[in-house]
Motif scaffolding. Structure first.
Motif, mmCIF file in Angstrom:
data_model
loop_
_atom_site.group_PDB
_atom_site.id
_atom_site.type_symbol
_atom_site.label_atom_id
_atom_site.label_comp_id
_atom_site.label_asym_id
_atom_site.label_seq_id
_atom_site.Cartn_x
_atom_site.Cartn_y
_atom_site.Cartn_z
ATOM 1 N N CYS A 100 -5.631 6.097 6.913
ATOM 2 C CA CYS A 100 -6.542 5.449 5.774
ATOM 3 C C CYS A 100 -6.061 5.506 3.752
ATOM 4 C CB CYS A 100 -7.471 7.149 4.761
ATOM 5 S SG CYS A 100 -9.026 7.468 4.170
ATOM 6 N N VAL A 104 -5.432 2.366 0.979
ATOM 7 C CA VAL A 104 -6.297 2.766 0.268
ATOM 8 C C VAL A 104 -5.319 1.991 -1.557
ATOM 9 C CG1 VAL A 104 -6.961 4.461 -1.527
ATOM 10 C CG2 VAL A 104 -8.251 4.674 0.767
ATOM 11 N N LEU A 195 -13.695 5.881 4.660
ATOM 12 C CA LEU A 195 -12.933 5.041 3.686
ATOM 13 C C LEU A 195 -11.903 3.946 3.788
ATOM 14 C CD1 LEU A 195 -12.133 5.860 0.539
ATOM 15 C CD2 LEU A 195 -10.738 7.293 1.424
ATOM 16 N N SER A 199 -12.035 0.816 2.370
ATOM 17 C CA SER A 199 -10.636 -0.452 1.612
ATOM 18 C C SER A 199 -10.419 -1.783 1.914
ATOM 19 C CB SER A 199 -9.781 0.438 1.093
ATOM 20 O OG SER A 199 -8.970 1.201 2.629
#
Length: 314
Positions: A100, A104, A195, A199
């Protein structure tokens, strides 16, 4: 030995052995890069940390699982089970969190100038280590219950609400503890997966717009380094989400059952470890720096083997 057990044992052996080899190669490549260039980009720092987390995951789950499948018993005592299960839980959690984080950070890197995310781009190098520390502390806290419920296998029937891992038991003792632990772990995973998907979707949208605007440049130059890195990150995310989906379908089923068959637990272990097994080979094939170090090491070994052969021929 039963054919089914043999196939299962060979599958775990290949997955664990090849996964440990691949992640070790990635770590050694990055170690050489640090020694020679003394600096890593934020994305490379995350990939290096991801390889370490996946290596620990395979060592703490794949190795004892493989040994258990082949009939080795009494591998760990209660203290050993607590250490191994806690280490596995943290490394598995770090695998999803770092993937993750990778997504991001790459989304911020490719964000167009003037956007809100682009303002964070200069701060990325200084955010890497604090983010690592935060993820370690978060997951150590969430996984703290695992050691209290872990123990070596006992003779007799397996109690209800116990995860039978073969080499260890995780006995939650009651339905509430069993469900609360499952919800806490799954909730954390789903937040980070959501998340990373968001992204990655943002990255794909930017790549699509960029390819339409500068298609001629891409054809002549083959795309920039940021574009290649973005595609690598998106592919890793897709790979993780695929195996995460299978893993959690099995996990949700396990939460609905008081007694879970070892076969079901083995299936979950195998699919949950597939990302740790496959991701280093994708990193090696797609990351130019890592690939160059691996090819360089291979070329250095080749003349030595040829010289040795010539000596024997003489």
């Amino acid at each position: 030995m039963d054919l089914c057990v043999t196939v299962k044992g060979i599958s775990f052996l290949l997955q664990t052995g090849m996964g440990i080899l691949g992640n070790t190669v990635v770590l050694l490549a990055y170690a050489h890069i640090i020694l020679t260039e003394s600096k890593l980009l934020p994305v490379d720092m995350i990939l290096c940390h991801l390889a370490f987390a996946n290596l620990v995951l395979l060592l703490t789950r794949g190795v004892p699982q493989t040994m258990t499948v082949f009939g080795l018993t009494n591998l760990l005592n209660d203290a050993g089970c607590k250490v191994v299960i806690y280490s596995y839980r943290i490394s598995r959690a770090l695998s999803v969190c770092l993937t993750c984080m990778l997504s991001v950070f790459q989304a911020v890197t490719v964000a167009p100038a003037g956007s809100g995310l682009s303002r964070l781009k200069p701060a990325l190098p200084s955010l890497v280590l604090p983010t690592f520390a935060g993820l370690w502390l978060l997951n150590m806290a969430i996984c703290i219950a695992a050691p209290f419920f872990s123990m070596s296998p006992r003779n007799g029937t397996v109690p209800a609400y116990t995860l039978n891992l073969g080499f260890c038991h995780v006995d939650f003792r009651d339905h509430l503890s069993y469900v609360v632990n499952g919800v806490a772990v799954s909730g954390r995973d789903f937040v980070f997966v959501a998340l990373m998907v968001a992204s990655s979707g943002y990255i794909l949208l930017l790549l699509h717009r960029h390819s339409r605007q500068v298609r001629a440049i891409h054809r002549s130059q083959g795309g920039g380094a940021e574009t290649r890195a973005a595609k690598t990150v998106v592919t890793l995310v897709v790979l993780y989400v695929f195996f995460f989906g299978i893993d959690n379908v099995v996990w949700i089923y396990m939460l609905t059952e008081a007694k879970v068959s070892p076969v079901v637990a083995d299936m979950r272990v195998f699919f949950s470890s597939c990302y740790a097994f496959l991701s280093p080979y994708f990193i090696i094939s797609s990351n130019k720096m890592v690939k160059a170090k691996v090819l360089c090491a291979a070329k250095q070994d080749r003349p030595d083997s040829m010289d040795t052969q010539e000596t024997y021929d003489r």
